[in-house]
Design a protein around this motif. Structure first.
Motif, PDB file in Angstrom:
ATOM      1  N   GLU A   1       7.122   4.286   6.374  1.00 20.98           N
ATOM      2  CA  GLU A   1       5.713   3.880   6.461  1.00 20.98           C
ATOM      3  C   GLU A   1       4.936   3.144   4.806  1.00 20.98           C
ATOM      4  O   GLU A   1       5.788   3.571   3.571  1.00 20.98           O
ATOM      5  CB  GLU A   1       4.980   5.436   6.621  1.00 20.98           C
ATOM      6  CG  GLU A   1       3.316   4.375   6.574  1.00 20.98           C
ATOM      7  CD  GLU A   1       2.179   5.667   7.063  1.00 20.98           C
ATOM      8  OE1 GLU A   1       1.363   6.189   7.001  1.00 20.98           O
ATOM      9  OE2 GLU A   1       3.326   6.765   8.472  1.00 20.98           O
ATOM     10  N   ASN A   2       4.383   2.131   4.430  1.00 17.08           N
ATOM     11  CA  ASN A   2       4.078   1.648   3.353  1.00 17.08           C
ATOM     12  C   ASN A   2       2.890   1.181   3.668  1.00 17.08           C
ATOM     13  O   ASN A   2       2.099   0.493   4.519  1.00 17.08           O
ATOM     14  CB  ASN A   2       5.138   0.259   3.010  1.00 17.08           C
ATOM     15  CG  ASN A   2       6.572   0.473   3.011  1.00 17.08           C
ATOM     16  OD1 ASN A   2       7.659   0.893   3.279  1.00 17.08           O
ATOM     17  ND2 ASN A   2       6.838   1.043   1.766  1.00 17.08           N
ATOM     18  N   THR A   3       2.220   1.085   2.291  1.00 18.02           N
ATOM     19  CA  THR A   3       1.096   0.256   2.195  1.00 18.02           C
ATOM     20  C   THR A   3       0.897  -1.285   0.758  1.00 18.02           C
ATOM     21  O   THR A   3       1.687  -1.360  -0.053  1.00 18.02           O
ATOM     22  CB  THR A   3      -0.314   1.118   1.742  1.00 18.02           C
ATOM     23  OG1 THR A   3      -0.223   2.793   2.495  1.00 18.02           O
ATOM     24  CG2 THR A   3      -1.179   0.706   1.617  1.00 18.02           C
TER      25      THR A   3
ATOM     26  N   THR B   1      -1.899  -0.404   5.497  1.00 23.05           N
ATOM     27  CA  THR B   1      -0.755   0.308   6.139  1.00 23.05           C
ATOM     28  C   THR B   1      -0.342   0.514   7.421  1.00 23.05           C
ATOM     29  O   THR B   1      -0.821   0.220   8.251  1.00 23.05           O
ATOM     30  CB  THR B   1      -1.593   2.451   5.694  1.00 23.05           C
ATOM     31  OG1 THR B   1      -2.440   2.421   4.580  1.00 23.05           O
ATOM     32  CG2 THR B   1       0.326   2.935   5.793  1.00 23.05           C
TER      33      THR B   1
END
Length: 180
Positions: A29-31, A166
Motif C-alpha cells: 500500500e502506497n500514497t 492512496t
C-alpha cells in the motif's frame, strides 16, 4: 565464542531478510501526490515503480528510468472541481477499469478475489480516479498489476490543483495474467 557466532548468524539473517523483501516485493500500500519537488534547477514529481515496489522521484528532463505511473490533478472546466487521475510515460495504453464499488468492503473483496486479468481494452489514463475503484495496469514490459483506490484527496494548494491517492497494489512480475 558462542556469542560471536550467534551475532554473525543474526546479522546474516537480517541482511538476507532485508534484501529479499525489497527485491521480491509484489504487493503493498502506497500514497502518491502531485506536489512538485524542487530537484536541482528543475522539478520532480512522485511516481510509483512496480519493479522496485516503491515511490520514486521522476524528473522528465533528467531521470534515467521512468516510473510506471504518477498521480496528477485536473480541474473540471464546468464546475472547477479538482479530481485526481493516474498518468504514465508508458507508450502503451496501460489502464483498464475492472470495477467501481459503492463501499470499501465490496471494493476490497473484489480486489482480493480478482485473480486473472480479463480486461481487453486499455486506455491511456485512469481518469478520474475515485475511491473504491479497482484498476488493472499494464507496464511497458507487458506485465500486469492491479490497484485498489483506497483514498483520494484533492484540493487547491498554493493556488494550484493538488491530488493525493492512496492505493493497494499487487504486481505480477512474470508477465502472466494470473495474480498470486
Amino acid at each position: 565464542m558462542i556469542k560471536t557466532i550467534f551475532t554473525l548468524i543474526l546479522v546474516v539473517f537480517l541482511l538476507n531478510g532485508c534484501n529479499k523483501d525489497n527485491k521480491d516485493k509484489t504487493s503493498g500500500e502506497n500514497t502518491l501526490n502531485s506536489e512538485l519537488i524542487l530537484d536541482g534547477l528543475t522539478y520532480s514529481v512522485q511516481g510509483f515503480s512496480f519493479e522496485s515496489g516503491n515511490v520514486v522521484l521522476y524528473n522528465p528532463a533528467s531521470s534515467a528510468s521512468k516510473p510506471d505511473f504518477m498521480v496528477l490533478p485536473d480541474t473540471d472546466p464546468i464546475t472547477d472541481d479538482v479530481y485526481a487521475y493516474l498518468d504514465t510515460e508508458n507508450p502503451l495504453e496501460s489502464f483498464g477499469l475492472a470495477g467501481t464499488f459503492p463501499s470499501s468492503g465490496e471494493a476490497l473483496d473484489f480486489f482480493n478475489n480478482y485473480k486473472e486479468v480479463d480486461i481487453t481494452t486499455f486506455i491511456p489514463f485512469a481518469k478520474p480516479v475515485r475511491e473504491n475503484q479497482v484498476w488493472v495496469f499494464k507496464t511497458r514490459n507487458k506485465k500486469y498489476a492491479k490497484l485498489l483506490i483506497v483514498k483520494v484527496n484533492t484540493s487547491i494548494k498554493n493556488n494550484e490543483p493538488f491530488a493525493e491517492v492512496t492505493f493497494k497494489w499487487v504486481y505480477q512480475p512474470d508477465g502472466s495474467k494470473i495474480f498470486p
